[in-house]
Scaffold this active site. Structure first.
Site, short mmCIF file in Angstrom:
data_model
loop_
_atom_site.label_atom_id
_atom_site.label_comp_id
_atom_site.label_asym_id
_atom_site.label_seq_id
_atom_site.Cartn_x
_atom_site.Cartn_y
_atom_site.Cartn_z
N LYS A 118 3.73 0.41 -18.62
CA LYS A 118 3.26 0.89 -17.31
C LYS A 118 4.47 1.22 -16.48
O LYS A 118 5.56 0.69 -16.72
CB LYS A 118 2.44 -0.20 -16.61
CG LYS A 118 1.50 0.34 -15.55
CD LYS A 118 0.23 0.87 -16.18
CE LYS A 118 -0.67 1.53 -15.18
NZ LYS A 118 -1.98 1.82 -15.81
N ASP A 158 -2.25 7.25 -13.16
CA ASP A 158 -2.93 6.03 -12.69
C ASP A 158 -3.14 6.27 -11.19
O ASP A 158 -3.18 7.44 -10.77
CB ASP A 158 -2.06 4.78 -12.97
CG ASP A 158 -2.84 3.47 -12.79
OD1 ASP A 158 -3.58 3.10 -13.70
OD2 ASP A 158 -2.72 2.84 -11.73
P1 NDP Z 1 -6.86 7.16 -7.88
O1 NDP Z 1 -5.65 7.09 -7.03
O2 NDP Z 1 -7.29 8.47 -8.43
O3 NDP Z 1 -8.10 6.54 -7.11
C1 NDP Z 1 -8.07 5.28 -6.56
C2 NDP Z 1 -9.25 5.21 -5.62
O4 NDP Z 1 -9.38 3.90 -5.10
C3 NDP Z 1 -9.09 6.13 -4.43
O5 NDP Z 1 -10.34 6.59 -4.04
C4 NDP Z 1 -8.46 5.21 -3.39
O6 NDP Z 1 -8.71 5.64 -2.08
C5 NDP Z 1 -9.19 3.93 -3.69
N1 NDP Z 1 -8.41 2.77 -3.32
C6 NDP Z 1 -7.10 2.55 -3.54
N2 NDP Z 1 -6.75 1.36 -3.05
C7 NDP Z 1 -7.87 0.82 -2.54
C8 NDP Z 1 -8.16 -0.39 -1.91
N3 NDP Z 1 -7.21 -1.29 -1.67
N4 NDP Z 1 -9.46 -0.63 -1.53
C9 NDP Z 1 -10.42 0.28 -1.75
N5 NDP Z 1 -10.18 1.47 -2.33
C10 NDP Z 1 -8.94 1.73 -2.72
O7 NDP Z 1 -6.65 6.11 -9.07
P2 NDP Z 1 -7.42 5.98 -10.45
O8 NDP Z 1 -8.83 6.39 -10.31
O9 NDP Z 1 -6.57 6.61 -11.49
O10 NDP Z 1 -7.32 4.41 -10.68
C11 NDP Z 1 -8.30 3.49 -10.20
C12 NDP Z 1 -8.24 2.23 -11.04
O11 NDP Z 1 -8.53 2.55 -12.40
C13 NDP Z 1 -6.88 1.54 -11.07
O12 NDP Z 1 -7.09 0.15 -11.23
C14 NDP Z 1 -6.25 2.08 -12.36
O13 NDP Z 1 -5.25 1.24 -12.86
C15 NDP Z 1 -7.46 2.13 -13.26
N6 NDP Z 1 -7.41 3.02 -14.41
C16 NDP Z 1 -7.09 4.34 -14.30
C17 NDP Z 1 -7.11 5.15 -15.42
C18 NDP Z 1 -6.85 6.62 -15.35
O14 NDP Z 1 -7.03 7.28 -16.38
N7 NDP Z 1 -6.47 7.17 -14.21
C19 NDP Z 1 -7.42 4.62 -16.75
C20 NDP Z 1 -7.80 3.23 -16.74
C21 NDP Z 1 -7.78 2.48 -15.61
P3 NDP Z 1 -7.61 6.57 -1.34
O15 NDP Z 1 -7.36 7.72 -2.25
O16 NDP Z 1 -8.27 6.94 -0.08
O17 NDP Z 1 -6.41 5.69 -1.20
O1 2IT Z 2 -4.71 2.02 -17.02
C1 2IT Z 2 -4.77 2.94 -17.86
O2 2IT Z 2 -5.22 2.77 -18.99
C2 2IT Z 2 -4.30 4.26 -17.45
N1 2IT Z 2 -3.90 4.45 -16.31
C3 2IT Z 2 -4.29 5.39 -18.44
C4 2IT Z 2 -3.08 5.30 -19.33
C5 2IT Z 2 -2.87 6.46 -20.26
O3 2IT Z 2 -1.83 6.42 -20.92
O4 2IT Z 2 -3.69 7.37 -20.35
#
Ligand code: NDP
Ligand code: 2IT
Length: 439
Positions: A118, A158
């Protein structure tokens, strides 16, 4: 754990993630004395290396800023390091170590050959112009490129890192390395990206939850779903859950949540994605646009009555009190779209009340799994059609679910998905480490 706490005091998220895994694997660890003699635990809980660098960049007004950049290469026993990059002001070593550690087991569960890593920065993309984001990404890659490569370490997105940021970083990598390779995933479709990758984490989460519901003869049709966040993960989950006949009634941001009793359906999701692309606050304006929707300042969506909860925002966003509210309101299934969104106390509530609960490393593995499929397509210099990627993703989520059932089923029939995911993920990596000697 005591030793780790002494060695890494204050790294709370990292210690939380390690404790959960160690508790889950205690039994299989004790059944396999060869793990102990090879020091598997001591070796798996420490990253192979942590790289930290400064990221200087200039804003549109000519002012110089310095952020911290990191890459935590945790474990590459079963494949090249693989895992996302997070750009958020809260980023620190503890958070990236927890995420890198979780990624080892998640990537193992996907059935694909990927190790765990990460990275990211405490840079805050909010309110920055496109050119500022570009200059930051370029400066970040100026250091990171030395550490990564298509067979070494393959970063992705992420929180705060989506297609735009991957594009700017890829452009700089290509210039520095003089090669066009699959060094990052989540790339644009015209330059090596995979169909379905943008929505893969959310789709995968819903496919996994579908398997959970199936164990009780249920499905998404007619169910009410609460989501948190509205980013890379949440929008795909909203789309797929709606497609399967559910009504998604909440999304959230750091400042509060939206409740839309009419359901957050297709055209509303498109509207939200447009707001998101414009770098604006996305949640609040929704309540001005759609009259039945209400914004609840400073609150979390877990107080809304639902059948299924899919937290998709960030770590520790669902605590014991939230879990108790969900259970009291009749929630039957909690599937973690985010990484470690539920506190250990919240998980205990779900387990005690026998609510179906599955952890992020299983539920959200569809994102990195589709990244793995992007790597395969890049190696073959070809791209699969949408249906092929989607059906592979769907099958991978079913396989992960089966692994959880195999290793997590309790005598009364309750499936402890936390144990199942941790044991299955751990065994594959631990056995690979045994095979490869002490390195
Ligand atoms: P994004 O930045 O695209 O979205 C995050 C969302 O959560 C936004 O809507 C953000 O709002 C909101 N947010 C952030 N912090 C807070 C908080 N403290 N309280 C409430 N809402 C909050 O991130 P991702 O969708 O990529 O990631 C979301 C989660 O999923 C993380 O835990 C990440 O590690 C996990 N993840 C992501 C993957 C991926 O492929 N992207 C894969 C697997 C897991 P705002 O934009 O207004 O700050
Ligand atoms: O938490 C996760 O699994 C991710 N943010 C995606 C990682 C990736 O390599 O696609």
């Amino acid at each position: 754990m005591l030793e780790l706490e002494k060695k890494h005091p204050g790294e709370l998220e990292y210690l939380q993630a390690v404790r959960e895994v160690l508790e889950s694997i205690e039994e299989v660890y004790n059944e396999n004395p060869q793990f102990e003699s090879a020091g598997i635990i001591e070796r798996i809980v420490e990253p192979d290396r942590v790289l930290m660098f400064k990221v200087p960049w200039t804003d549109d007004g000519g002012k110089v800023h310095v952020n911290l950049g990191y890459r935590v290469q945790f474990n590459n026993a079963i494949g090249p390091y693989k895992g996302g990059l997070r750009f958020h002001p809260s980023v620190n070593l503890s958070i990236l170590k927890f995420l890198g550690f979780e990624q080892i087991f998640k990537n193992s569960l996907t059935t694909l050959p990927m190790g765990g890593a990460k990275g990211g920065s405490d840079f805050d993309p909010k309110g920055k112009s496109n050119t500022e984001i570009m200059r930051f990404c370029q400066s970040f890659m100026l250091e990171l490129w030395k550490l990564i490569g298509p067979e070494t370490d393959v970063p992705a997105g992420d929180i705060g890192v989506g297609g735009r940021e991957i594009g700017y970083m890829y452009g700089m990598y290509k210039k520095l390395a003089s090669e066009n390779t699959g060094v990052l995933t989540g790339k644009g479709l015209n330059w090596g990206g995979s169909l379905i990758r943008p929505e893969a984490t959310g789709f995968g989460a819903v496919y996994f939850a579908q398997e959970m519901l199936n164990t009780k003869g249920m499905d998404f049709n007619g169910k009410t779903v609460c989501l948190s966040g509205f980013g890379n993960v949440a929008w795909g989950a909203a789309l797929k859950a709606t497609e399967l006949g559910a009504k998604v009634v909440t999304i959230s941001g750091p400042d509060g949540y939206i409740h839309d009793p009419d359901g957050i359906t297709g055209e509303k999701i498109t509207y939200l994605l447009e707001l998101r692309a414009s770098n604006q606050d996305i949640v609040k304006p929704y309540s001005y646009e759609f009259p039945n929707a209400r914004f609840f300042q400073g609150k979390r969506p877990w107080e809304v009555k639902c059948d299924i909860a899919i937290p998709c925002a960030t770590q520790n966003e669902l605590d014991k009190a939230d879990a108790e509210k969900l259970v009291a309101n009749g929630c039957i299934c909690v599937a973690e779209g985010a990484n470690m969104p539920s506190t250990p106390e919240a998980i205990q509530v779900f387990h005690e009340k026998k609510v179906m609960f599955a952890p992020g490393k299983a539920v959200n593995a569809g994102g990195v799994a589709t990244s793995g499929l992007e790597m395969s397509q890049n190696s073959m210099k070809m791209g699969w059609p949408r249906e092929e990627v989607d059906s592979r993703l769907h099958q991978i989520m079913k396989d992960i679910h089966s692994q959880c059932v195999k290793h997590g089923s309790e005598p009364d029939g309750y499936i402890n998905y936390v144990k199942g995911a941790n044991v299955a993920g751990f065994l594959k990596v631990a056995n690979a480490m045994l095979d490869q000697g002490v390195v």
